[in-house]
Enzyme design. Structure first.
Site, PDB file in Angstrom:
ATOM      1  N   GLY A  65       0.815  -1.212   0.000  1.00  0.00           N
ATOM      2  CA  GLY A  65       0.000   0.000   0.000  1.00  0.00           C
ATOM      3  C   GLY A  65       0.851   1.265   0.000  1.00  0.00           C
ATOM      4  N   TYR A  66       0.207   2.377   0.294  1.00  0.00           N
ATOM      5  CA  TYR A  66       0.813   3.708   0.251  1.00  0.00           C
ATOM      6  C   TYR A  66       1.526   3.885  -1.099  1.00  0.00           C
ATOM      7  CZ  TYR A  66       1.721   8.105   2.433  1.00  0.00           C
ATOM      8  OH  TYR A  66       1.686   9.441   2.734  1.00  0.00           O
ATOM      9  N   LEU A  67       0.717   3.786  -2.139  1.00  0.00           N
ATOM     10  CA  LEU A  67       1.250   3.683  -3.494  1.00  0.00           C
ATOM     11  C   LEU A  67       1.907   4.982  -3.965  1.00  0.00           C
ATOM     12  CD1 LEU A  67      -1.791   1.807  -5.073  1.00  0.00           C
ATOM     13  CD2 LEU A  67       0.235   0.843  -3.975  1.00  0.00           C
ATOM     14  N   HIS A  68       3.014   4.832  -4.688  1.00  0.00           N
ATOM     15  CA  HIS A  68       3.668   5.980  -5.330  1.00  0.00           C
ATOM     16  C   HIS A  68       3.797   5.675  -6.823  1.00  0.00           C
ATOM     17  CE1 HIS A  68       7.236   3.480  -5.328  1.00  0.00           C
ATOM     18  NE2 HIS A  68       7.184   3.377  -4.013  1.00  0.00           N
ATOM     19  N   HIS A  83       4.895   2.196  -7.924  1.00  0.00           N
ATOM     20  CA  HIS A  83       3.867   1.148  -7.924  1.00  0.00           C
ATOM     21  C   HIS A  83       2.941   1.306  -9.127  1.00  0.00           C
ATOM     22  CE1 HIS A  83       4.474   1.425  -3.397  1.00  0.00           C
ATOM     23  NE2 HIS A  83       4.712   0.168  -3.642  1.00  0.00           N
ATOM     24  N   GLY A 110       9.254  -4.280  -8.750  1.00  0.00           N
ATOM     25  CA  GLY A 110      10.179  -3.208  -9.104  1.00  0.00           C
ATOM     26  C   GLY A 110      11.628  -3.614  -8.839  1.00  0.00           C
ATOM     27  N   GLN A 111      12.491  -3.238  -9.752  1.00  0.00           N
ATOM     28  CA  GLN A 111      13.931  -3.505  -9.622  1.00  0.00           C
ATOM     29  C   GLN A 111      14.536  -2.829  -8.386  1.00  0.00           C
ATOM     30  OE1 GLN A 111      16.391  -2.313 -13.054  1.00  0.00           O
ATOM     31  NE2 GLN A 111      17.927  -1.768 -11.520  1.00  0.00           N
ATOM     32  N   LYS A 112      13.838  -1.837  -7.863  1.00  0.00           N
ATOM     33  CA  LYS A 112      14.368  -1.117  -6.693  1.00  0.00           C
ATOM     34  C   LYS A 112      14.741  -2.090  -5.570  1.00  0.00           C
ATOM     35  CE  LYS A 112      13.981   2.161  -3.317  1.00  0.00           C
ATOM     36  NZ  LYS A 112      12.958   1.571  -2.423  1.00  0.00           N
ATOM     37  N   ASP A 113      13.867  -3.114  -5.357  1.00  0.00           N
ATOM     38  CA  ASP A 113      14.179  -4.129  -4.340  1.00  0.00           C
ATOM     39  C   ASP A 113      14.863  -5.289  -5.039  1.00  0.00           C
ATOM     40  OD1 ASP A 113      12.891  -2.945  -1.943  1.00  0.00           O
ATOM     41  OD2 ASP A 113      11.131  -3.052  -3.224  1.00  0.00           O
TER      42      ASP A 113
HETATM   43  O1  PAF Z   1       8.068  -5.005  -1.947  1.00  0.00           O
HETATM   44  C1  PAF Z   1       7.105  -4.992  -1.149  1.00  0.00           C
HETATM   45  O2  PAF Z   1       6.351  -4.034  -1.078  1.00  0.00           O
HETATM   46  C2  PAF Z   1       6.873  -6.200  -0.250  1.00  0.00           C
HETATM   47  O3  PAF Z   1       8.067  -6.780   0.155  1.00  0.00           O
HETATM   48  C3  PAF Z   1       5.947  -7.256  -0.875  1.00  0.00           C
HETATM   49  C4  PAF Z   1       6.567  -7.884  -2.099  1.00  0.00           C
HETATM   50  C5  PAF Z   1       4.614  -6.621  -1.241  1.00  0.00           C
HETATM   51  C6  PAF Z   1       5.687  -8.378   0.121  1.00  0.00           C
HETATM   52  O4  PAF Z   1       5.067  -7.913   1.276  1.00  0.00           O
END
Ligand code: PAF
Length: 280
Positions: A31-34, A37, A147-150
């Site tokens: 959530g808390y979309l930017h 997302h 996202g590639q960010k993570d």
């Molecule tokens: O990247 C995230 O926002 C979280 O790690 C995910 C993949 C939604 C799992 O809770």
């Protein structure tokens, strides 16, 4: 857009779409979309027939000292944003439904979860792998967009999907940056104006590494040293790690050879931020 809270109802919705021959694109979020997302949701919509976004702040990926309670939440804002994009389903399960009191099953990647982010967050990827497995079992997507960010999260989930023969294609979408280069993150809202400025040291050191490699630098230690001294020049920044790593197994590399990823984590005040680049 429909909002589904119930796990079984979500499963039934997806089963019905599959029976109609439709493909499902899925974006798991907390959530808390930017805008980062939203770009994933757009990708999901363009590459599949229907799109599902989950919004669940997953308690098992936060350590007791981390920001689970403080993690930003704004359901109405998220719902409006997703409606504007024409998203089909927002899956918004309850914590107790996802993890009832007698819950005891976890999914772990043995080695990759202990490296880099895993050193400061030893239980984090166990929580991520577990919740993403559960979400995939519930939503039954054809494609999952992340996202590639993570980047470590992406590499670990890709390994998990292969190892567990999960019939889902993981699609990794590029990092979305603010105009000045800061990688978008829900945690950026915690930064005060001074910290927001200091946070640019992350993208600047990533761009510096890219530039050094373009100029022919092959020694990972030289690149790390230069990135480190740039970060140390920012008084509000405290380096956690810099990783020059193999994209598949996350092992450190000593000589630059593509494809590799350069990733880093830096505390700006008490806020921990990450950034990376893939060198192809
Ligand atoms: O990247 C995230 O926002 C979280 O790690 C995910 C993949 C939604 C799992 O809770």
């Amino acid at each position: 857009m429909i909002v589904i809270k119930d796990i079984q109802e979500m499963q039934q919705w997806s089963t019905a779409r599959k029976k109609e021959g439709k493909t499902i694109g899925f974006v798991p979020t907390m959530g808390y979309l930017h805008s980062g997302h939203l770009s994933l949701v757009k990708a999901a919509r363009s590459k599949s027939d229907v799109s599902v976004v989950s919004s669940f702040v997953n308690p098992t990926q936060f350590a007791p000292n981390e920001d689970y309670d403080r993690y930003p939440r704004d359901f109405d804002r998220d719902k409006n944003l997703l409606e504007t994009l024409g998203n089909d389903v927002l899956f918004f399960p309850d914590r107790n439904a996802m993890y009832p009191l007698d819950y005891e099953t976890f999914v772990v990647t043995e080695k990759m979860a202990t490296l880099w982010e895993g050193k400061t967050r030893p239980t984090h990827f166990r929580g991520v792998c577990t919740v993403v497995t559960k979400l995939m079992m519930i939503v039954q997507p054809d494609k999952m967009h992340m996202g590639q960010k993570d980047i470590q999260q992406c590499a670990i989930l890709r390994r998990m999907i292969i190892d567990l023969n999960i019939p889902v294609e993981l699609v990794i979408e590029p990092i979305i940056r603010e105009i000045d280069g800061l990688a978008m993150s829900s945690r950026n809202v915690y930064l005060n104006p001074e910290e927001r400025k200091a946070a640019l040291v992350l993208s600047h050191s990533i761009f510096l590494a890219e530039q050094l490699i373009q100029q022919g630098e092959k020694d990972a230690q030289v690149i790390i040293a230069k990135m480190k001294s740039l970060i140390e020049s920012e008084p509000l920044a405290r380096l956690d790690y810099i990783a020059l790593m193999n994209m598949d197994n996350l092992e450190p590399v000593s000589v630059i050879k593509s494809p590799l990823a350069i990733a880093l984590a830096v505390y700006i005040g008490i806020i921990r931020l990450i950034d990376n680049v893939i060198i192809r």
